[in-house]
Each structure stands twice: as structure tokens, then as C-alpha cells.
Design a protein around this motif. Structure first.
Motif, PDB file in Angstrom:
ATOM      1  N   ARG B 315     -19.828  18.895 -37.861  1.00  0.00           N
ATOM      2  CA  ARG B 315     -19.892  18.603 -36.429  1.00  0.00           C
ATOM      3  C   ARG B 315     -19.739  17.111 -36.195  1.00  0.00           C
ATOM      4  N   ASP B 316     -20.494  16.304 -36.945  1.00  0.00           N
ATOM      5  CA  ASP B 316     -20.428  14.865 -36.733  1.00  0.00           C
ATOM      6  C   ASP B 316     -19.022  14.328 -36.973  1.00  0.00           C
ATOM      7  N   SER B 317     -18.397  14.814 -38.040  1.00  0.00           N
ATOM      8  CA  SER B 317     -17.056  14.294 -38.331  1.00  0.00           C
ATOM      9  C   SER B 317     -16.078  14.743 -37.250  1.00  0.00           C
ATOM     10  N   CYS B 335     -18.372  16.552 -24.706  1.00  0.00           N
ATOM     11  CA  CYS B 335     -18.020  17.584 -23.735  1.00  0.00           C
ATOM     12  C   CYS B 335     -16.839  18.409 -24.223  1.00  0.00           C
ATOM     13  N   LEU B 336     -15.888  17.697 -24.823  1.00  0.00           N
ATOM     14  CA  LEU B 336     -14.706  18.396 -25.324  1.00  0.00           C
ATOM     15  C   LEU B 336     -15.100  19.382 -26.422  1.00  0.00           C
ATOM     16  N   LEU B 337     -16.033  18.956 -27.259  1.00  0.00           N
ATOM     17  CA  LEU B 337     -16.475  19.855 -28.326  1.00  0.00           C
ATOM     18  C   LEU B 337     -17.106  21.117 -27.731  1.00  0.00           C
ATOM     19  N   TYR B 514     -15.011  25.630 -38.845  1.00  0.00           N
ATOM     20  CA  TYR B 514     -16.210  25.382 -38.037  1.00  0.00           C
ATOM     21  C   TYR B 514     -16.027  25.956 -36.624  1.00  0.00           C
ATOM     22  N   LEU B 515     -14.896  25.643 -36.011  1.00  0.00           N
ATOM     23  CA  LEU B 515     -14.693  26.081 -34.625  1.00  0.00           C
ATOM     24  C   LEU B 515     -14.691  27.599 -34.505  1.00  0.00           C
ATOM     25  N   ALA B 564     -25.339  26.061 -30.378  1.00  0.00           N
ATOM     26  CA  ALA B 564     -24.388  26.712 -31.273  1.00  0.00           C
ATOM     27  C   ALA B 564     -23.650  25.680 -32.112  1.00  0.00           C
ATOM     28  N   SER B 565     -23.380  24.521 -31.526  1.00  0.00           N
ATOM     29  CA  SER B 565     -22.614  23.527 -32.260  1.00  0.00           C
ATOM     30  C   SER B 565     -23.392  23.031 -33.479  1.00  0.00           C
TER      31      SER B 565
END
Lengths: 804, 590
Positions: B315-317, B335-337, B514-515, B564-565
Motif C-alpha cells: 500500500r505504501d509503495s 483519494c485516488l487509491l 493488491y488492487l 480495506a486498503s
């Protein structure tokens, strides 16, 4: 299984393959048969029905004398032949059909079909429609007959036609002679009697089709609900099915040859050829005995006038949107209409059809390309249009019972209102008003020709995002005939009507707008305030006179627009501005406003309770992924529709004793208005008419022939509530809270009647007219009782003022 | 059953025949009519195939049918095809089985009977379903490449040289002299394909940049057997494994089309297949099929359970990568994530839950050309299906966004908004100039608006409109808040630096995984937190009167997506605070 052939006829002629059959009767119940056989030499064979059932037939092909294809026939190598059939089973069934036609009597004891046949004989009628309903109720038939008719309808149409042939009575009236045909017929009858030769060639025998002046149709049971197109399966082939759908395409009506008639140049005989398929192979050489004996190849000439043609039309029917499962697209089916059934449908019609589901083989090159595939079509037997008007709405199945059950329930008014747009929370009174709009009042035509409209007009005004549009759309869904449009959205024709130049013919044509299209229905106009100025002027006429007048480009006419207008509008500055007066906020001229029976202001007011309600709702939806339960089960739109249509048949009248009551109520409203310092409401004689209309609609909901006082009270309450929604702020500004207002109402009433007591029920009536609730009344009663202003009866709650 | 005697790959029809004969023979003693027994039923071929494909690893050997492989795949062999169900052509009745002498034969999985003329005999009519399938619109190149092509290179090298001869040899016995014509047809299309051959992936990518999908490039008519009515829905992505058929005899008769039509009285009888000539649209007789989710497109996904710290690292990357593409704007990247992770969960009558459409504002024409492009590239490399629509006046006035039924041909014409679920849609408003919309333009705008608000596209069936539920994530890039298209979340972007964006293949892979994984995680909400939420919402509404139902709903959605992220199933106070912080920072910018 050896394929022994027992050719029934052997007729040799170049250009044809012969197909003959012999049946090995394995059991009496075998109804399998072939009416005709189509053969494409390189490929396949189909029967017109149930290819499964070939097992009882053996066929043989004599590919004798393969012809050089004549240019005329290069289209197909199709061969078609009528097959000799075993008549045993069918002869018995023909007698049954005859028995049914002769002996069936309808509920009035009339011999229905004999009367029908008499009409046919008198040439008043062409179609003999046999109702399966009648067949199923008729007692004199053996068990399996009905099933056989449904399962093998094509064949039984023929059987019934034969039965009708035998039963056909003599005409009882002078008939309009169809000259060509009759002259030909008399000639033919003379000739055939000359040569009653049993060995005569089948082509010389006159087919019964040519003598017939009628067409037989078998209509499916009315009480079975129709199938959707996707429910029609391979197992339905050959059966009578009933489907519903929308017509999307229609062909022209074309003549289809049913019996081709030729005359021979050599012997002069008339030769007949029955045509049972779309394509046929014309005869070329005379097959008559004389020509055969003389060994002359008689040249045959096709006689157009003597041949029999049928009207023929093709159409495509598509599934209705509500029958399509989610995530699927509608299916369609080809329908063939013949004879009297042609020109019954146009694209866009919603219809119910009964017909025979049949496969049709591809012919010629198409057959080669399509390979093994058979296309299917429906041979139409009856067409019923779905009614879209309330007055023509037919109740289905148990709907009558359901309505009766609902009507017995005392709370029907609330129940129906809540079932309108159940997913929209609250707004009970708005929904009640909308329900009354659906019900409406009857139109009145006075003896001097003046018309008084019965339709209710309602305007919803409010902040953006208070579900106005959703309410509108839902109402249109429930109404059997409704048009949803926006003030700006309807281009060109606009809302009313317009004269336009037809691009093709260059003529001026009149085109109706949304209001004209929703004649006898409901027209929902969203964004009413953003309407074109021209439409706004003409809508005045629509709303009171219920016509649209046009005087443009040499066309002067008046179109009916008997429609209930349901408008939704935004306040003048997009959002309701509390600092301005209601009149300023409502961006519509008084002349237009006064035409609305009810005007509702739905404001997005914020207070703690609604905030919490909203927060709770949002959290609930996100947590459980479903809307919170409504606390009741809403009625289905179809039930609503049925109930409303039943209610609309009632024509209530206002009893004389209520007239005084209504008049006083009206007068008091006028007085209230005169007393208030800022008269922004427009109480006119139209208001009085509105009260009457709403009362009548309420009586209709109760299926009552007379208007009761409670109806009038409820009408007054609704009107008061609608006003309250507009002016409640004034009241609060005037420093008059609900409790003291109720007190003053009761005080006034006591003063008016000059008595010291007010009955509780009466008090409740009075205050609810002003838009207060029973709880508020109770609170008021307690508060003032503690001040010793009045005494309350402990059981009845009747009020008695303590004399000062 | 023993091993299949036939080569299932090259001669699946042999196996079909063999199993059918076996089944008929086994049913013989019972005296039942074998055709009635096997109508609409499988007689064992699917089991044989399943065993071959999934137990014996045969799946990897089955070639994938697409525009480029079409030229070397032989007819009547086993193929795989991945596509979106674009149109449903209804049912087809065909002669399923017939008696040839004393033996029953079947025509299942065939266009055309191999036995010259079945003599007039006992036949039965069976049913099959027809689907018109197209490659998934907006499929990004990595998603295409990721589909395993184990033998592609080998086979294609081998086959392309053989191909010409093979075909000819096959056809010779039939004595079709005008074979050339059909070959011509296919070879010309081959040429086209060769031209774009290697560039085809780029082409798709480019076209998605442009205005429309390559709709007429390649499509497939799939015939499906023995399937419940509701198995496949419109716009679903499905993998079919079946027999590819191509019969030159059928193709040659195309030439006689004119003659055919002249003589045809069957105006309405034309079946839709005639509009899809077999020379252009290959037929597949489906044996095995399976719906595909986006997860299936991620090849060799890490089999491990999503561990919290692994997820957090990815997530961080990803956030830093996204903020790079947006000029080091972390808020916008967050927000985009959330937007990329959003997924429509339920659609009730009043509200749709779970979707989060995003409007990135503050772009000028110049900055849009830099960041917009970077953003597009990022989305394209991260998501399997994506599509960009430039909102110009001209485009809106002319483009066909709405799928429409053509009642003349019986086909559903594909509009730009006929998208597979899970497609990402970018609407570029920065290119908009002032101008007038015509009625079509207004219609198109309303359609887009409806899609954004309710996740519904209305399909036009001429006499009525049919609402189709879709699942499309919408991202709007505009100069100021878009008034035409109402997005859930409006974020002004404040880029501070233009940094070159780069990511390694492994990183990309991890992000894709991940997505898709996070999106498919189940959600739940703790009851304990509800009370707190309600109170906070009421409090916020008292402070700010402009807050409405949609704002509250958005907060809930964002909090859930935030949780969730991080790989969590339900959100905690911590996530709620993060969302509130983002909201606060966002408000400052507005």
C-alpha cells in the motif's frame, strides 16, 4: 426397421421428387402425421411438426427424372407434396368436432357456433374462432380431445375446417356476391359433377380450401397467463402457445397463394394445386387422364383470378422489458399472420398472441449455409391488444378478490398511499395527494355544454434532492397511461402540440406533445418552472379546459388533453430562501398556480431528529447493505393499478345535506384569508371545485356512491396541510404556537355556535383541518384543563368551557 | 473410462462421437430412446474433457483463439476464447441426433453434418444458445499478455508453414474449387492482422486513448449447450473452451448471398447469424465454460494469505507511486487509491453503496497533458480494463455511447458504454470547449450522469429502454468541479513537482495483485462503532448545514475502503479518523 414404401400415389413428372408414405399404425393414439414434406435434395428433411415423431412413418424418395432446373424455379430445389394420411383417427375427431360445434351452447343457451356459422354463410364473417375455453367446458367430449387439439393444433385447424364444411348452413339472407368467385364456383360444381371419376387425378379434384369462404382459428385459453418468449421451448413445437410481447417490426401485407389453379391448353381441364408452404413448384404439364392417355404434354396456364390467395403478413415480437431477467436482453420471435389476422398489429403495440409454434426449414442456399438449423415462427391464431386505459382495464385472475379484501380493510386510504414509492421515506400527505390524483373525480358536463374537469392537478415544489423526480417517476409507473417529461426536455413539439413540416412529403402535419399524448392519463412535468414561455401560456388552457388549440400554418384545431398534470418545480433561486416570502420563492404566476388543486412545498429542513434519522439510515444501509425495513409490506404496483381502476368506475355524488357544510367551510377559508395581513394564497371559486374533486376522489377510494362528511373533512385537511407546508413559518413568526392556536380555534367554535361544549370528535375535525395532529389536541386539552379554562369529560374527552 | 482414444486437442469431435456411441450403447438394454435421454444433457464428453484439461494439465496446451491465432488454428480443434458476452442471439434449434441406418449419430458441437445427407430418417430437434462475444473492451495489454500462452510460439512456428497445405488437403476431398475466395477473405484479414500484429496491443491501448474501441476487429459466435437459462449475463467475461469450426462450404455460399436475397421471401426469417458471416466471425461450440473475474487475469498470484504487513508495504509503495504521478500530492493519491479500490457492493432503490467516483480538479490544459497522461498510464498498467473518454463537444454530439438494438438486423449495436463490470472509465473534461450540444449530446451527457449516479446504463430497445446494471469506476479530470457529471468525491490536485514516474515489473505485479485482492475482500461493519458514527454525523451536520445524505454515505464508503486498503475487513476508529483528516485537508483546498 425396414423401410418399406407403400406409395399412395405415384405421379411421375419431371422436376419433382416424390414423397409418399405409409403408416404402420402402432397404436390408436398416434397422432403423428405429416402434412407436407419438404426435401432439399442434398440435405435434409423436415416435417411441419414434431420431427421426433417420424418414427411412425416410413418414407421413400423417388428421385425420378431429376430435372434440369427451369429458370423460374432456380430459386429452390424444394419439393412439396401433400401426403396421404391415415384418416382413421382424424375422422373420429372430426365427428367430435362436429358434435361440439353443433351442440355447444353458451351461457345464454344459444348455440354459439351454429350462429357463428350462419353469419359465415351469410358472408358477414370470415373468421371462425374456436375458443379453447368453450372446448374445455364442453362436457360431451372424450378426455384426450382437448389435449390433442392443444398439442397438434395445425392439424386440428384442418379438422375443424372440415367439420365446418359439413355443417355449413344455407345462407338465410341475400348475400353480396363476390362475382368472380361465385361464377367460377358454379362452373366448377357443374364440371365436377360431370366427371365424378374416382380414379381421377388428385390434381383435378377440387381442394376444399378453394370452396371455403371462412378461416378457422383456435384461440388459446384465456385464463392461462401468457408465456414469455424465452419460455417457449423446443418441446412446444406444434403446440398452441400464448405469448405476450411488443411488436417491433411489421411487413407489408402480401398475397400468399393458397390454391393455384391452372387450365390446360390441350384438354381444358382445370387443375388445382394446394400450396402449403411459402415456396412452391408450379405444375408445368397437365396431369389429367385425358392428356396422359393421349400422351400430350398439355401446357398449363396459371389462372390468377381463379386461384385462391390469402393475406399474409410477417411481424417480429419482442419480450416486454418486465419479462427480461436481469442482465439479459430481450428475445424476439417471428410471427406469421394470415387472412383476417393481418393488419391487426403495428410496431410498438403491446399484444397477447396465441398461435402455433412451428419450425421452418431454411430453403435453398440458405439451407446449405445454415446447415442443421431450423428457424421457428409462430403461426398466429388470435391477437389481443393490451388495454392501456383505466376504463378498459380488465381484472386478471384473483385481482377482484384482492380488491374486495382490500376494500373491507378500513385503512385502505393510508395503506394505498404508503405503497406509493415505498422507498421514499415519509411525506405521507404528499403521497395521499398523489393517490387522489391517480383516482381523480369524474368529468362533469353541464346541460349547457360547459365541462368541468375531474382531473386533479398537483404541483410539488421544493429544494433539489428531496426525491420529487422519483415520486413523479413512480406515479407514472403506477398509472396505466402516463408520460414523464421535463419542462425543457421535450424539444420541437414541446408540451402541447406543434405544426411541423413533414420532411418527406413536405406537408404540414400536426404533432401532439406530451400533454396530448397523455390524454386520459397523467402527465408528469419535471422542472415545471423552466418551461418555455410559449408552453406556459398554452398550459393554462390544458389545465382548465383540457384541450390544446392550435392555429398555425392554416391548421386550426383543438386537441383533447384530458390529463391530470403532476408538476415538480424548484423554487425561484434554486433553493428555498427563508428570508423571502413564499410568493417570491414560488416562481410561477398566480393564474397558473390557482389551477393546481394542491400545491406542496417539500423543504429540506434540518432538525436534530431528521439528522439522526438520516445518520441512522446511512449507517444501516452501509452495514447491512439493504434499506431498513419499511415496517409494512407495500402493495404491488399491479394491485394498486387494479384497485385504482376499480375505484375509478365509481361515480359518487354529493348529498344535499353536505352542500351547506362545504359552503361554510369555503366561506371560512375565504374569511381567514381576508383576515390575514399578507394574503399570498389565492382562494377562488377554483378552490371550492378542488374541495369537491378531492372529496369525490376520497369517496371513490371507499367505493362509495355518496360523499361523506369525513371525505370533505379530509379534503379540507389536505388543502390546509398543503398551505401549511407553505406558510408554517409565518405562523411561527406570528408567535402563535400550535397549542394556543388550537385553543383559539376551539374558542372560536364555541363562540360561533354559542354553546359551552365542543364534542371531542368535532374538535378533532376542526383542528385537523388546520393541519394539527391529535397528539397536539390532547396536549392542548390537558394544558388548558390544568388552567381551569375548560373541563374534559374523562371518557369521551368532550370539552366543556368553564363559564367565566 | 480409460484414457481417451482420441487426441482431444486435435480431434475433439472424435471423442464426442465415441462417447456418444458409448452412451447410446449403454442405454440400449434399457430400451429407452437414447435421443430423448440425451436431449439437453451431457453424455460424458464433458467429464472426459474436464479430466483431460484440469487433471492432466491439458489446459495449457489448448491454444487461445484471437485475431492473430485465427490464421493458424485448424478447424475442428479445441480452442480457448476469452471474451465478453456482447449480445445474446437467443436459442437455435438444430437436428441434434438422427438415425443413420441403425445407428444413432449426433450433430452436437457441429455446424454441419459430416455425413453427406442423412437419409430421411428419424431425427430429433435439440436446442442450443448463441452468444456473440467480443474481446473485453478496454482490456489493457498486460492483461492480455498475462494469459498463459504456453505453446503459442512453438505451435505458431510449426503451424504457419504447414497451414496452407493442411487446409488445402483437408478441403480437396470436398472438391470445393472456389476455395480461393474464402482463403482470400481470411488472408486479407490476416494481412490486416499482421500489419497491426505485434502492434496490436499498442493499438488497443492507443484506441482506448482515443474515441472508440476496436469493435469490428474480432468477435466470436459461441454456441453453448446444456446450460441453464441464466448462466451467463450480458457483459460478463467468460472463458470458453470448445471446438472451433470453420466450414469452407458454408463460406462459399456467402457468395450467393445476393441470389439468395433476391429470391428470399423470408424477410423476417433471416437469422442473425447471417449478419455474422463465418468467414469473419469464427464459431466456437463450447464444451466447457467458466466466468472470469479480474483475479483470474493476474497470473501466478502470490498464493500466500494477504498478511497485514505485506499489504501495508504494498500500500505504501503504491501510494507513493500514485502521488508521484500526481506531482507529489499525497492527499490526492490517497483519494485516488480509495477510488481505485471502490467497488459497487449493493444497489438499493435509493442509494448505491460502495462506489466512489472521483473528480480530480485543478488541472489546466497544460498540467492535464502532463499529469493526465501519467495518470492514464498508471491506471492502464494497474487495472485490467480501462477506457478513456475525452469529453469534447464534438465527441458528445457524435459518439454512440448508448448500446442500441437494431431491430432490422436483430443485433445489439455496441455503444461505448457497454463495458464489462470492473472497467475503469476516465472522463477527461479538460478538453471541453464551449459550444452547443445537440439532442444526441444531451442524451449522451444524461447517460453518463445516470451511469455515475446509479451505475446503470439504459440500453435502447427502440420501443422501450432497458436498464442494465453496470459496475464502472468513474474518474473525472477537470479544471474546476465538474457540473455536468456529479462525482462522489471532488479533490483539487496541487502538484508540487514533476517527477519521472517509474516502476519495476515486480512492483507493478504486486500492485495489480493488491488492487484485485483488496477489492474482492469481504466487508463488514462492527455494531459497536455505529453509535459513535451516528453521533459524529449528527454533530457534523449541526456544524455544517450543507451536509446531506450523500456526504454521510461517502464518509462511510471511504472509511470502509480505507480499512480495506490495509487489508482489514471492518473499519476501526483509527480509519475513521484518517478519513476525517483527508476530508479536512480536502475541504481546505476547495
Amino acid at each position: 426397421m425396414g423401410h418399406q414404401a407403400h406409395p399412395a400415389h405415384i405421379i411421375s413428372r419431371p422436376g419433382l421428387y416424390y414423397v409418399t408414405s405409409s403408416r404402420r399404425g402402432r397404436g390408436r393414439d398416434r397422432t403423428a402425421h405429416l402434412e407436407r414434406v419438404l426435401i432439399f435434395p442434398p440435405k435434409l428433411l423436415y416435417s411441419s411438426r414434431q420431427i421426433d415423431s417420424f418414427s411412425s412413418l416410413s418414407l421413400s424418395i423417388f428421385p425420378s427424372q431429376l430435372p434440369s432446373i427451369t429458370p423460374l424455379l432456380s430459386l429452390s430445389l424444394l419439393v412439396l407434396l401433400t401426403m396421404e394420411m391415415e384418416k382413421l383417427d382424424f375422422a373420429a375427431d372430426r365427428d367430435r368436432a362436429k358434435d361440439f360445434l353443433t351442440n355447444f351452447s353458451d351461457e345464454n343457451g344459444q348455440p354459439k357456433y351454429l350462429n357463428l356459422l350462419q353469419d359465415v354463410a351469410n358472408r358477414k364473417l370470415r373468421a371462425v374462432q374456436i375458443d379453447l375455453d368453450d372446448l374445455s367446458t364442453y362436457k360431451g367430449l372424450e378426455e384426450g380431445f382437448w389435449e390433442r387439439v392443444v398439442g397438434n393444433t395445425r392439424r386440428y385447424v384442418g379438422i375443424f375446417a372440415e367439420a365446418v364444411d359439413e355443417l355449413m348452413p344455407e345462407p338465410t339472407e341475400a348475400i353480396l356476391a363476390d362475382e368472380d368467385r361465385d361464377i367460377l364456383m358454379t362452373q366448377r360444381v357443374d364440371e365436377t359433377s360431370d366427371s365424378a371419376d374416382p380414379t381421377a387425378d388428385p390434381h383435378q379434384k377440387m381442394p376444399s380450401e378453394i370452396k371455403r369462404f371462412f378461416e378457422v382459428y383456435i384461440k388459446a385459453m384465456t385464463k392461462n397467463s401468457p408465456l414469455t418468449i424465452r419460455q417457449v421451448k423446443a418441446s412446444n413445437i406444434g403446440q398452441l402457445v400464448k405469448i405476450s410481447g411488443i411488436i417491433t417490426r411489421c411487413s407489408d401485407v402480401k398475397p400468399l397463394m393458397q390454391v393455384a389453379v391452372y387450365t390446360c391448353e390441350e384438354c381444358g381441364f382445370e387443375i388445382y394445386q394446394e400450396v402449403t408452404a411459402r415456396v412452391f413448384m408450379p405444375l408445368l404439364e397437365c396431369p389429367s387422364t385425358r392428356c396422359r392417355v393421349n400422351k400430350v404434354k398439355g401446357n398449363l396456364i396459371l389462372q390468377q383470378r381463379a386461384s385462391k390467395f390469402l393475406k399474409f403478413q410477417e411481424a417480429k415480437i419482442q419480450e416486454l422489458a418486465e419479462h427480461v431477467p436481469k442482465g439479459h436482453i430481450p428475445r424476439s420471435l417471428t410471427v406469421h399472420f394470415r387472412g383476417e389476422l393481418t393488419r391487426k398489429v403495428t410496431p410498438g403495440d403491446v399484444v397477447e398472441l396465441s398461435g402455433i409454434f412451428l419450425p421452418i426449414p431454411y430453403t435453398g442456399f440458405r439451407a446449405m449455409r445454415a446447415g442443421l438449423v431450423a428457424d421457428t415462427y409462430l403461426e398466429a391464431m388470435s391477437v389481443t391488444h393490451y388495454k392501456k386505459k383505466y376504463s378498459e382495464y380488465e381484472l386478471k385472475g384473483d385481482e377482484q378478490d384482492q380488491i374486495e379484501r382490500l376494500a373491507e380493510d378500513g385503512d385502505i386510504y393510508n395503506k394505498l398511499a404508503r405503497s406509493l414509492a415505498p422507498e421514499i421515506f415519509g411525506h405521507e400527505d404528499v403521497k395521499k395527494a398523489l393517490l387522489l390524483l391517480l383516482v381523480g373525480a369524474p368529468h362533469r358536463k353541464l346541460s349547457d355544454g360547459m365541462k368541468i374537469r375531474g382531473d386533479l392537478h398537483i404541483c410539488l415544489m421544493g429544494d433539489p434532492g428531496v426525491a420529487k423526480s422519483q415520486l413523479l417517476k413512480h406515479i407514472i409507473n403506477v398509472a396505466p397511461r402516463g408520460v414523464y417529461t421535463t419542462g425543457r426536455g421535450s424539444s420541437g413539439v414541446g408540451l402541447t402540440a406543434a405544426v411541423q413540416r413533414d420532411p418527406i412529403t413536405n406537408e404540414m402535419v400536426l404533432e401532439g406533445g406530451a400533454l396530448v399524448l397523455s390524454d386520459m392519463g397523467i402527465c408528469a412535468i419535471d422542472e415545471f418552472d423552466k418551461m418555455d414561455e410559449s408552453d406556459r401560456t398554452s398550459i393554462h388552457e390544458v389545465m382548465e379546459q383540457q384541450t390544446v388549440s392550435i392555429a398555425k400554418a392554416g391548421i386550426t384545431t383543438s386537441l383533447n388533453a384530458r390529463t391530470a398534470v403532476l408538476a415538480a418545480a424548484n423554487p425561484a433561486w434554486g433553493r428555498y430562501d427563508m428570508r423571502r416570502t413564499p410568493a417570491e420563492n414560488i416562481n410561477l404566476p398566480p393564474a397558473l398556480l390557482s389551477r393546481f388543486d394542491l400545491l406542496w412545498l417539500i423543504l429540506d429542513r434540518a432538525d436534530m431528529d431528521t439528522d439522526l434519522e438520516m445518520a441512522r439510515h446511512v449507517v444501516h444501509v452501509h452495514k447491512t447493505l439493504e434499506s431498513p425495513s419499511l415496517g409494512f409490506t407495500p402493495l404491488e404496483p399491479s394491485v394498486l393499478r387494479a384497485y385504482i381502476s376499480a375505484a375509478r368506475r365509481v361515480m359518487p355524488c354529493i348529498p344535499r345535506e353536505l352542500e351547506e357544510y362545504i359552503a361554510t367551510a369555503y366561506a371560512s377559508i375565504r374569511q381567514d384569508e381576508a383576515r390575514s395581513n399578507a394574503p399570498h394564497s389565492y382562494t377562488t371559486i377554483r378552490t371550492l371545485l378542488s374541495i369537491l374533486r378531492i372529496s369525490i376522489a376520497l369517496a371513490r377510494l371507499r367505493f362509495s356512491e355518496t360523499v361523506a362528511q369525513s371525505d370533505v373533512d379530509e379534503a379540507l385537511r389536505l388543502m390546509q396541510m398543503s398551505k401549511y407546508s407553505l406558510y408554517s413559518d409565518d405562523r411561527q413568526r406570528a408567535g402563535l404556537d400550535a397549542i394556543s392556536d388550537i385553543y383559539s380555534i376551539l374558542r372560536d367554535e364555541a363562540a360561533r355556535t354559542n354553546r359551552l361544549d365542543v364534542r371531542y370528535a368535532h374538535a378533532l375535525n376542526l383542528i385537523s383541518r388546520k393541519g394539527y395532529s391529535e397528539a397536539q389536541l390532547k396536549e392542548c386539552l390537558e394544558e388548558y384543563a390544568s388552567l381551569n379554562v375548560w373541563q374534559i369529560h374523562p371518557n369521551t374527552f368532550d370539552i366543556r368551557f368553564i363559564d367565566p | 473410462m480409460g484414457g481417451p482414444q482420441y487426441d482431444l486437442l486435435m480431434n475433439p469431435l472424435g471423442a464426442v462421437r465415441q462417447t456418444f456411441e458409448k452412451a447410446v450403447a449403454s442405454s440400449q438394454p434399457s430400451g429407452l430412446d437414447p435421443t430423448a435421454l440425451y436431449r439437453g444433457k451431457d453424455w460424458g464428453i464433458v467429464d472426459v474433457l474436464n479430466q483431460f484439461l484440469f487433471s492432466q494439465g491439458g489446459l495449457a496446451q489448448v491454444p487461445i483463439l484471437d485475431a492473430s491465432s485465427l490464421k493458424w488454428i485448424k478447424p475442428n480443434t479445441l480452442v480457448r476464447f476469452r471474451g465478453m458476452v456482447q449480445d445474446m442471439l437467443g436459442n437455435e434449434f438444430y437436428i441434434g441426433a438422427f438415425k443413420d441406418g441403425c445407428t444413432w449419430r449426433t450433430n452436437k458441437f457441429l455446424d454441419f453434418s459430416p455425413f453427406s445427407v442423412p437419409p430421411v430418417s428419424e431425427t430429433t430437434l435439440w436446442e442450443r444458445r448463441l452468444f456473440h462475444c467480443v474481446p473485453v473492451p478496454g482490456q489493457n495489454s498486460w492483461a492480455i499478455e498475462s494469459t498463459p500462452y504456453p505453446l503459442k510460439i512453438n505451435i505458431s512456428n510449426e503451424m504457419t508453414c504447414q497451414h496452407g497445405e493442411k487446409r488445402r488437403r483437408d478441403d480437396d476431398p470436398d472438391g470445393i474449387s472456389d476455395f480461393d475466395c474464402c482463403d482470400e477473405g481470411s488472408s486479407s484479414s490476416n494481412k490486416k492482422q499482421k500489419d497491426c500484429g505485434s502492434a496490436s496491443h499498442h493499438k488497443i491501448a492507443e484506441i482506448t486513448n482515443g474515441s472508440s474501441f476496436p469493435t469490428n476487429s474480432f468477435s466470436c459466435l459461441v454456441k453453448v449447450y446444456d446450460m441453464p437459462e441464466s448462466q451467463f449475463k450480458l457483459n460478463e467475461v467468460v472463458e470458453f473452451i470448445g471446438i472451433y469450426t470453420f466450414d469452407p462450404e458454408l463460406t462459399t455460399s456467402d457468395r450467393s448471398d445476393n441470389v439468395d436475397d433476391d429470391m428470399s421471401m423470408f424477410d423476417f426469417m433471416d437469422d442473425v447469424a447471417t449478419h455474422l458471416p463465418p468467414s469473419k466471425v469464427p464459431r466456437i461450440h463450447c464444451l466447457v465454460s467458466q466466468k472470469l473475474s479480474t483475479q483470474d487475469l493476474i497470473s501466478n498470484s502470490p498464493a500466500c494469505e494477504p498478511l497485514p504487513n505485506v499489504i501495508r508495504g504494498i500500500r505504501d509503495s503504491l501510494v507513493s507511486y500514485l502521488s508521484c504521478t500526481l506531482g507529489n500530492d499525497v492527499i490526492a493519491a490517497q483519494c485516488l487509491l480509495l477510488h481505485l479500490l471502490s467497488k459497487l457492493r449493493v444497489k438499493s432503490d435509493v442509494a448505491s453503496v460502495g462506489q466512489l467516483s472521483l473528480n480530480l480538479t485543478g488541472f489546466t490544459q497544460e498540467s492535464a497533458s502532463i499529469f493526465g497522461k501519467q495518470l492514464n498510464n498508471a491506471i492502464k498498467t494497474l487495472l485490467p480494463y480501462s477506457h478513456t473518454i475525452p469529453l469534447t463537444i464534438e465527441y458528445l454530439n457524435t459518439a454512440m455511447l448508448q448500446p442500441k438494438k437494431d431491430n432490422e438486423s436483430g443485433r445489439l449495436l455496441m455503444g461505448a458504454l457497454q463495458l464489462a463490470s470492473g472497467t475503469h472509465l476516465t472522463l477527461d473534461e479538460t478538453v471541453m470547449q464551449s459550444g452547443t450540444l445537440n439532442s444526441k449530446g444531451v442524451e449522451n451527457v444524461l447517460l453518463l450522469k445516470h451511469l455515475m449516479e446509479h451505475q446503470i446504463v439504459e440500453y435502447d430497445f427502440q420501443f422501450y429502454k432497458l436498464e442494465m446494471a453496470t459496475e464502472v469506476q468513474c474518474l473525472i479530470i477537470s479544471e474546476a468541479k465538474s457540473n455536468i457529471l456529479p462525482a462522489d468525491l471532488v479533490v483539487p490536485v496541487c502538484p508540487s513537482a514533476v517527477a519521472p514516474v517509474s516502476a519495476s515489473e515486480e512492483q507493478l505485479h504486486a500492485w495489480r495483485w493488491y488492487l484485485t485482492t483488496v477489492r474482492s475482500l469481504p466487508y463488514s461493519t462492527d455494531t459497536s462503532i455505529c453509535e459513535m458514527l451516528q453521533n459524529e454525523m449528527v454533530e457534523a451536520m449541526r456544524k455544517d448545514r450543507s451536509l446531506g445524505c450523500s456526504d454521510l454515505s461517502r464518509w462511510m464508503t471511504m472509511a470502509q475502503l480505507m480499512a480495506a486498503s490495509f487489508g482489514e475487513k471492518s473499519f476501526s476508529v483509527e480509519h475513521w479518523q484518517m478519513v476525517k483528516e483527508i476530508e479536512r485537508l480536502r475541504k481546505e483546498r476547495l
